[in-house]
Scaffold this motif. Structure first.
Motif, PDB file in Angstrom:
ATOM      1  N   ARG A   1       0.815  -1.220   0.000  1.00 31.19           N
ATOM      2  CA  ARG A   1       0.000   0.000   0.000  1.00 31.19           C
ATOM      3  C   ARG A   1       0.847   1.267   0.000  1.00 31.19           C
ATOM      4  O   ARG A   1       0.359   2.345  -0.297  1.00 31.19           O
ATOM      5  CB  ARG A   1      -0.940  -0.016   1.195  1.00 31.19           C
ATOM      6  N   ARG A   2       2.108   1.139   0.399  1.00 31.82           N
ATOM      7  CA  ARG A   2       3.054   2.257   0.431  1.00 31.82           C
ATOM      8  C   ARG A   2       2.595   3.378   1.350  1.00 31.82           C
ATOM      9  O   ARG A   2       2.713   4.557   1.029  1.00 31.82           O
ATOM     10  CB  ARG A   2       3.344   2.771  -0.967  1.00 31.82           C
ATOM     11  N   ILE A   3       2.066   2.969   2.497  1.00 31.98           N
ATOM     12  CA  ILE A   3       1.687   3.925   3.529  1.00 31.98           C
ATOM     13  C   ILE A   3       2.366   3.497   4.823  1.00 31.98           C
ATOM     14  O   ILE A   3       2.777   2.350   4.967  1.00 31.98           O
ATOM     15  CB  ILE A   3       0.157   4.022   3.718  1.00 31.98           C
ATOM     16  N   GLY A   4       2.479   4.414   5.750  1.00 30.03           N
ATOM     17  CA  GLY A   4       3.116   4.113   7.029  1.00 30.03           C
ATOM     18  C   GLY A   4       3.810   5.338   7.565  1.00 30.03           C
ATOM     19  O   GLY A   4       3.346   6.466   7.376  1.00 30.03           O
ATOM     20  N   TRP A   5       4.958   5.121   8.195  1.00 30.01           N
ATOM     21  CA  TRP A   5       5.685   6.241   8.791  1.00 30.01           C
ATOM     22  C   TRP A   5       7.186   5.940   8.828  1.00 30.01           C
ATOM     23  O   TRP A   5       7.591   4.790   8.744  1.00 30.01           O
ATOM     24  CB  TRP A   5       5.171   6.551  10.191  1.00 30.01           C
ATOM     25  N   SER A   6       7.963   6.999   8.979  1.00 28.16           N
ATOM     26  CA  SER A   6       9.421   6.886   9.091  1.00 28.16           C
ATOM     27  C   SER A   6       9.920   7.998  10.004  1.00 28.16           C
ATOM     28  O   SER A   6       9.484   9.149   9.888  1.00 28.16           O
ATOM     29  CB  SER A   6      10.080   7.005   7.719  1.00 28.16           C
ATOM     30  N   VAL A   7      10.834   7.628  10.925  1.00 26.75           N
ATOM     31  CA  VAL A   7      11.409   8.598  11.868  1.00 26.75           C
ATOM     32  C   VAL A   7      12.920   8.454  11.853  1.00 26.75           C
ATOM     33  O   VAL A   7      13.448   7.339  11.878  1.00 26.75           O
ATOM     34  CB  VAL A   7      10.886   8.365  13.309  1.00 26.75           C
ATOM     35  N   THR A   8      13.606   9.582  11.814  1.00 29.43           N
ATOM     36  CA  THR A   8      15.059   9.609  11.935  1.00 29.43           C
ATOM     37  C   THR A   8      15.421  10.480  13.133  1.00 29.43           C
ATOM     38  O   THR A   8      14.945  11.609  13.263  1.00 29.43           O
ATOM     39  CB  THR A   8      15.722  10.186  10.669  1.00 29.43           C
ATOM     40  N   VAL A   9      16.264   9.918  13.999  1.00 36.04           N
ATOM     41  CA  VAL A   9      16.745  10.628  15.187  1.00 36.04           C
ATOM     42  C   VAL A   9      18.250  10.814  15.022  1.00 36.04           C
ATOM     43  O   VAL A   9      18.959   9.852  14.735  1.00 36.04           O
ATOM     44  CB  VAL A   9      16.453   9.807  16.465  1.00 36.04           C
ATOM     45  N   THR A  10      18.717  12.019  15.204  1.00 37.70           N
ATOM     46  CA  THR A  10      20.147  12.291  15.215  1.00 37.70           C
ATOM     47  C   THR A  10      20.507  12.737  16.621  1.00 37.70           C
ATOM     48  O   THR A  10      19.802  13.556  17.211  1.00 37.70           O
ATOM     49  CB  THR A  10      20.520  13.395  14.202  1.00 37.70           C
ATOM     50  N   GLY A  11      21.583  12.148  17.145  1.00 38.22           N
ATOM     51  CA  GLY A  11      21.943  12.503  18.512  1.00 38.22           C
ATOM     52  C   GLY A  11      23.302  11.999  18.909  1.00 38.22           C
ATOM     53  O   GLY A  11      24.055  11.457  18.088  1.00 38.22           O
ATOM     54  N   LEU A  12      23.606  12.165  20.173  1.00 41.64           N
ATOM     55  CA  LEU A  12      24.904  11.784  20.716  1.00 41.64           C
ATOM     56  C   LEU A  12      24.808  10.405  21.356  1.00 41.64           C
ATOM     57  O   LEU A  12      23.930  10.157  22.187  1.00 41.64           O
ATOM     58  CB  LEU A  12      25.364  12.813  21.741  1.00 41.64           C
ATOM     59  N   ALA A  13      25.711   9.523  20.974  1.00 41.65           N
ATOM     60  CA  ALA A  13      25.753   8.167  21.521  1.00 41.65           C
ATOM     61  C   ALA A  13      26.917   8.048  22.487  1.00 41.65           C
ATOM     62  O   ALA A  13      28.017   8.545  22.226  1.00 41.65           O
ATOM     63  CB  ALA A  13      25.903   7.149  20.400  1.00 41.65           C
ATOM     64  N   ARG A  14      26.638   7.370  23.594  1.00 43.58           N
ATOM     65  CA  ARG A  14      27.655   7.103  24.622  1.00 43.58           C
ATOM     66  C   ARG A  14      27.484   5.679  25.103  1.00 43.58           C
ATOM     67  O   ARG A  14      26.368   5.171  25.168  1.00 43.58           O
ATOM     68  CB  ARG A  14      27.470   8.007  25.835  1.00 43.58           C
ATOM     69  N   THR A  15      28.587   5.078  25.509  1.00 44.80           N
ATOM     70  CA  THR A  15      28.519   3.791  26.176  1.00 44.80           C
ATOM     71  C   THR A  15      28.069   4.016  27.613  1.00 44.80           C
ATOM     72  O   THR A  15      28.591   4.898  28.294  1.00 44.80           O
ATOM     73  CB  THR A  15      29.898   3.096  26.158  1.00 44.80           C
ATOM     74  N   VAL A  16      27.093   3.245  28.068  1.00 41.19           N
ATOM     75  CA  VAL A  16      26.634   3.340  29.455  1.00 41.19           C
ATOM     76  C   VAL A  16      27.605   2.533  30.308  1.00 41.19           C
ATOM     77  O   VAL A  16      27.842   1.353  30.040  1.00 41.19           O
ATOM     78  CB  VAL A  16      25.199   2.793  29.604  1.00 41.19           C
ATOM     79  N   THR A  17      28.189   3.177  31.318  1.00 39.18           N
ATOM     80  CA  THR A  17      29.193   2.504  32.153  1.00 39.18           C
ATOM     81  C   THR A  17      28.750   2.285  33.593  1.00 39.18           C
ATOM     82  O   THR A  17      29.343   1.473  34.298  1.00 39.18           O
ATOM     83  CB  THR A  17      30.517   3.296  32.149  1.00 39.18           C
ATOM     84  N   ASP A  18      27.727   2.996  34.035  1.00 36.03           N
ATOM     85  CA  ASP A  18      27.241   2.827  35.402  1.00 36.03           C
ATOM     86  C   ASP A  18      26.654   1.423  35.546  1.00 36.03           C
ATOM     87  O   ASP A  18      25.686   1.076  34.862  1.00 36.03           O
ATOM     88  CB  ASP A  18      26.185   3.886  35.701  1.00 36.03           C
ATOM     89  N   PRO A  19      27.218   0.580  36.424  1.00 39.19           N
ATOM     90  CA  PRO A  19      26.766  -0.808  36.542  1.00 39.19           C
ATOM     91  C   PRO A  19      25.292  -0.961  36.892  1.00 39.19           C
ATOM     92  O   PRO A  19      24.639  -1.900  36.437  1.00 39.19           O
ATOM     93  CB  PRO A  19      27.646  -1.397  37.650  1.00 39.19           C
ATOM     94  N   VAL A  20      24.735  -0.042  37.658  1.00 43.71           N
ATOM     95  CA  VAL A  20      23.323  -0.117  38.026  1.00 43.71           C
ATOM     96  C   VAL A  20      22.447   0.120  36.793  1.00 43.71           C
ATOM     97  O   VAL A  20      21.483  -0.614  36.543  1.00 43.71           O
ATOM     98  CB  VAL A  20      22.993   0.884  39.155  1.00 43.71           C
ATOM     99  N   ARG A  21      22.797   1.139  36.001  1.00 40.21           N
ATOM    100  CA  ARG A  21      22.041   1.417  34.771  1.00 40.21           C
ATOM    101  C   ARG A  21      22.208   0.292  33.766  1.00 40.21           C
ATOM    102  O   ARG A  21      21.243  -0.105  33.101  1.00 40.21           O
ATOM    103  CB  ARG A  21      22.490   2.748  34.162  1.00 40.21           C
TER     104      ARG A  21
END
Length: 140
Positions: A82-102
């Motif tokens: 049907r060629r209908i729907g949606w598309s989202v692009t997010v641009t942002g900052l990526a970091r490795t999560v290092t806090d053991p609890v998180r």
């Protein structure tokens, strides 16, 4: 088949769609060229996109270190017939999560979708969010 109407999504609606989707594609730089990897994700209560990866993965290597790295994250749901729907692009900052609890928290919430050990958590903080909805244009 008629044309499609393209409707811009506001940030809240776009992030809601990302949060409801099971997977997306992260775009990062590898050897000065764009690289793309499909991953599953979750959006945490602060609106940060969380993905899990392997310590030895190219994505992990791209975001390793203390400095954040700019990435893009793309999610869509488009019906191929049907060629209908949606598309989202997010641009942002990526970091490795290092806090053991998180890390432990995200490991409980986000199960890998591939049969590999996923020992690294990456957080993407959305800076630019752009989305569109593709609608069937009705003939009059």
């Amino acid at each position: 088949m008629g044309g499609r109407e393209v409707v811009d999504l506001d940030r809240a609606e776009a992030m809601r769609l990302v949060a409801e989707a099971p997977f997306g594609r992260v775009v990062f730089t590898r050897n000065a060229l764009p690289a793309i990897r499909p991953v599953n994700h979750l959006v945490d209560e602060d609106g940060v996109i969380i993905v899990r990866t392997r310590l030895t993965a190219r994505l992990t290597g791209a975001v390793a270190g203390n400095s954040p790295v700019v990435v893009a994250y793309e999610v869509d749901d488009i019906d191929p017939v049907r060629r209908i729907g949606w598309s989202v692009t997010v641009t942002g900052l990526a970091r490795t999560v290092t806090d053991p609890v998180r890390v432990a928290h995200y490991e409980r919430l986000l199960r890998p979708w591939v049969g590999r050990v996923m020992d690294t958590v990456v957080a993407i903080e959305p800076e630019i969010v752009a989305g569109v909805r593709l609608l069937a244009r009705h003939r009059r």
